[in-house]
Design a protein around this motif. Structure first.
Motif, PDB file in Angstrom:
ATOM      1  N   VAL A  82       0.855  -1.189   0.000  1.00 22.33           N
ATOM      2  CA  VAL A  82       0.000   0.000   0.000  1.00 22.33           C
ATOM      3  C   VAL A  82       0.890   1.238   0.000  1.00 22.33           C
ATOM      4  O   VAL A  82       1.896   1.294   0.719  1.00 22.33           O
ATOM      5  CB  VAL A  82      -0.930   0.022   1.238  1.00 22.33           C
ATOM      6  CG1 VAL A  82      -1.673   1.358   1.327  1.00 22.33           C
ATOM      7  CG2 VAL A  82      -1.913  -1.132   1.184  1.00 22.33           C
ATOM      8  N   THR A  83       0.528   2.224  -0.805  1.00 20.08           N
ATOM      9  CA  THR A  83       1.204   3.512  -0.790  1.00 20.08           C
ATOM     10  C   THR A  83       0.306   4.514  -0.075  1.00 20.08           C
ATOM     11  O   THR A  83      -0.856   4.694  -0.441  1.00 20.08           O
ATOM     12  CB  THR A  83       1.496   4.006  -2.210  1.00 20.08           C
ATOM     13  OG1 THR A  83       2.365   3.072  -2.856  1.00 20.08           O
ATOM     14  CG2 THR A  83       2.166   5.378  -2.185  1.00 20.08           C
ATOM     15  N   GLY A  84       0.833   5.154   0.955  1.00 17.27           N
ATOM     16  CA  GLY A  84       0.035   6.073   1.751  1.00 17.27           C
ATOM     17  C   GLY A  84       0.850   7.243   2.245  1.00 17.27           C
ATOM     18  O   GLY A  84       1.881   7.603   1.664  1.00 17.27           O
ATOM     19  N   THR A  85       0.415   7.819   3.326  1.00 17.98           N
ATOM     20  CA  THR A  85       1.033   9.016   3.882  1.00 17.98           C
ATOM     21  C   THR A  85       2.517   8.817   4.169  1.00 17.98           C
ATOM     22  O   THR A  85       3.322   9.732   3.996  1.00 17.98           O
ATOM     23  CB  THR A  85       0.316   9.409   5.187  1.00 17.98           C
ATOM     24  OG1 THR A  85      -1.088   9.467   4.948  1.00 17.98           O
ATOM     25  CG2 THR A  85       0.800  10.748   5.700  1.00 17.98           C
ATOM     26  N   TYR A  86       2.882   7.614   4.603  1.00 17.76           N
ATOM     27  CA  TYR A  86       4.255   7.338   4.985  1.00 17.76           C
ATOM     28  C   TYR A  86       4.963   6.427   3.999  1.00 17.76           C
ATOM     29  O   TYR A  86       5.798   5.602   4.380  1.00 17.76           O
ATOM     30  CB  TYR A  86       4.277   6.747   6.397  1.00 17.76           C
ATOM     31  CG  TYR A  86       3.745   7.714   7.427  1.00 17.76           C
ATOM     32  CD1 TYR A  86       4.402   8.913   7.696  1.00 17.76           C
ATOM     33  CD2 TYR A  86       2.556   7.445   8.106  1.00 17.76           C
ATOM     34  CE1 TYR A  86       3.899   9.819   8.614  1.00 17.76           C
ATOM     35  CE2 TYR A  86       2.054   8.341   9.040  1.00 17.76           C
ATOM     36  CZ  TYR A  86       2.732   9.529   9.285  1.00 17.76           C
ATOM     37  OH  TYR A  86       2.232  10.419  10.198  1.00 17.76           O
ATOM     38  N   GLY A  87       4.648   6.588   2.718  1.00 22.01           N
ATOM     39  CA  GLY A  87       5.354   5.842   1.692  1.00 22.01           C
ATOM     40  C   GLY A  87       4.666   4.539   1.344  1.00 22.01           C
ATOM     41  O   GLY A  87       3.465   4.355   1.564  1.00 22.01           O
ATOM     42  N   THR A  88       5.427   3.632   0.771  1.00 22.93           N
ATOM     43  CA  THR A  88       4.909   2.337   0.328  1.00 22.93           C
ATOM     44  C   THR A  88       5.422   1.246   1.250  1.00 22.93           C
ATOM     45  O   THR A  88       6.616   1.186   1.554  1.00 22.93           O
ATOM     46  CB  THR A  88       5.349   2.045  -1.113  1.00 22.93           C
ATOM     47  OG1 THR A  88       4.832   3.065  -1.973  1.00 22.93           O
ATOM     48  CG2 THR A  88       4.837   0.688  -1.578  1.00 22.93           C
ATOM     49  N   THR A  89       4.519   0.388   1.685  1.00 23.17           N
ATOM     50  CA  THR A  89       4.903  -0.670   2.610  1.00 23.17           C
ATOM     51  C   THR A  89       4.009  -1.884   2.427  1.00 23.17           C
ATOM     52  O   THR A  89       2.859  -1.756   1.976  1.00 23.17           O
ATOM     53  CB  THR A  89       4.822  -0.184   4.073  1.00 23.17           C
ATOM     54  OG1 THR A  89       5.273  -1.233   4.941  1.00 23.17           O
ATOM     55  CG2 THR A  89       3.403   0.201   4.464  1.00 23.17           C
ATOM     56  N   THR A  90       4.522  -3.037   2.789  1.00 26.89           N
ATOM     57  CA  THR A  90       3.716  -4.260   2.834  1.00 26.89           C
ATOM     58  C   THR A  90       3.378  -4.630   4.284  1.00 26.89           C
ATOM     59  O   THR A  90       2.820  -5.695   4.531  1.00 26.89           O
ATOM     60  CB  THR A  90       4.468  -5.436   2.190  1.00 26.89           C
ATOM     61  OG1 THR A  90       5.715  -5.638   2.867  1.00 26.89           O
ATOM     62  CG2 THR A  90       4.714  -5.182   0.701  1.00 26.89           C
ATOM     63  N   THR A  91       3.705  -3.760   5.216  1.00 27.17           N
ATOM     64  CA  THR A  91       3.436  -4.019   6.632  1.00 27.17           C
ATOM     65  C   THR A  91       2.000  -3.634   6.988  1.00 27.17           C
ATOM     66  O   THR A  91       1.534  -2.552   6.641  1.00 27.17           O
ATOM     67  CB  THR A  91       4.411  -3.241   7.518  1.00 27.17           C
ATOM     68  OG1 THR A  91       5.749  -3.671   7.240  1.00 27.17           O
ATOM     69  CG2 THR A  91       4.105  -3.446   8.995  1.00 27.17           C
ATOM     70  N   TRP A  92       1.341  -4.537   7.685  1.00 28.27           N
ATOM     71  CA  TRP A  92      -0.012  -4.286   8.202  1.00 28.27           C
ATOM     72  C   TRP A  92       0.006  -4.424   9.710  1.00 28.27           C
ATOM     73  O   TRP A  92       0.673  -5.303  10.263  1.00 28.27           O
ATOM     74  CB  TRP A  92      -1.015  -5.255   7.583  1.00 28.27           C
ATOM     75  CG  TRP A  92      -1.358  -4.877   6.164  1.00 28.27           C
ATOM     76  CD1 TRP A  92      -0.544  -4.993   5.064  1.00 28.27           C
ATOM     77  CD2 TRP A  92      -2.567  -4.290   5.704  1.00 28.27           C
ATOM     78  NE1 TRP A  92      -1.177  -4.513   3.952  1.00 28.27           N
ATOM     79  CE2 TRP A  92      -2.428  -4.085   4.301  1.00 28.27           C
ATOM     80  CE3 TRP A  92      -3.766  -3.934   6.318  1.00 28.27           C
ATOM     81  CZ2 TRP A  92      -3.446  -3.530   3.532  1.00 28.27           C
ATOM     82  CZ3 TRP A  92      -4.783  -3.383   5.557  1.00 28.27           C
ATOM     83  CH2 TRP A  92      -4.610  -3.176   4.169  1.00 28.27           C
TER      84      TRP A  92
END
Length: 252
Positions: free
Chosen positions: A85-95
């Motif tokens: 997911v790309t969001g406010t704090y960049g792109t991550t696969t962490t949930w």
């Protein structure tokens, strides 16, 4: 009206600040030495004004069963890998697994770090290959969350967990019988917090027993939570027996 949000926010760098409380639990940074993380941590939702979907699993395709407001403080109990997911704090696969039993993308949660801050979520082991379930643990949990609040499964806890895992029924008449079978065949464990996807077994006063599905971190989803399907603590039901892998040998 809140707009539900999972992705679509522009990428932005997260300022890396290691909180003192988290740094205190880190044990060593030498290559090859396991890193210890906190058992829980606080985070702040940052979506620039829109509400963030809390999902049943680590991805935007999983059921959105509630939202949290921008600026809300949330408690993280564990983290797992899922959809990018790309969001406010960049792109991550962490949930991030929250204290209410749902998950949100770490791309929208300020934790003070770009990296992992709490323990990894623990999943239950596989059932025997002779009787594999049609659905995975996350798939079963998603099915259960799609029925959150339903009263249609009252007194049908065993059918609920069997159908969540993709079967028509369990093949057992009661959860007491099912729990007895798991116990007598060496599958019932009485120590440790039930891992995500485990079947959690109970006695009850009428002798029919009870069973739910573990979300991990001490949470379960099942029937008879306020009169319907809901999330509870795994010890909220009386007469906890233990947990097992999601093995339903008589299911059809």
């Amino acid at each position: 009206m809140w707009k539900l949000l999972d992705v679509s926010r522009p990428r932005a760098a997260r300022r890396i600040v290691i909180a003192a409380t988290l740094a205190a639990v880190a044990v060593g940074t030498t290559p090859g030495v396991a890193q210890a993380y906190a058992s829980s941590a606080s985070g702040t939702v940052n979506t620039a004004g829109t509400a963030l979907s809390v999902r049943s699993g680590p991805g935007a395709t999983y059921d959105s069963w509630r939202t949290v407001a921008d600026g809300a403080t949330v408690t993280l109990l564990c983290q797992t890998t899922g959809q990018s997911v790309t969001g406010t704090y960049g792109t991550t696969t962490t949930w991030d697994f929250l204290s209410n039993g749902g998950m949100v993308s770490d791309a929208y949660v300020y934790t003070g770090s770009d990296g992992q801050v709490v323990d990894s979520c623990v999943y239950v082991g596989d059932e025997p290959s002779s009787k594999t379930n049609p659905r995975s643990a996350n798939g079963a949990i998603d099915w259960a969350f799609q029925r959150n609040g339903s009263t249609s499964y009252e007194n049908l806890c065993l059918a609920f967990v069997a159908q969540a895992y993709g079967w028509g029924g369990s093949g057992w008449n009661t959860a007491e019988i099912g729990g007895d079978w798991e116990s007598s065949h060496g599958y019932l464990k009485t120590s440790g917090i039930p891992p995500r996807g485990a079947l959690v077994w109970y006695h009850n006063s009428v002798g029919s027993g009870h069973v739910a599905i573990s979300l991990g971190e001490g949470k379960v989803i099942g029937t008879s939570v306020g009169g319907g399907v809901g999330v509870a603590g795994y010890l909220d039901h009386d007469s906890y027996r233990g947990w097992s892998v999601a093995y339903l040998p008589a299911a059809w």
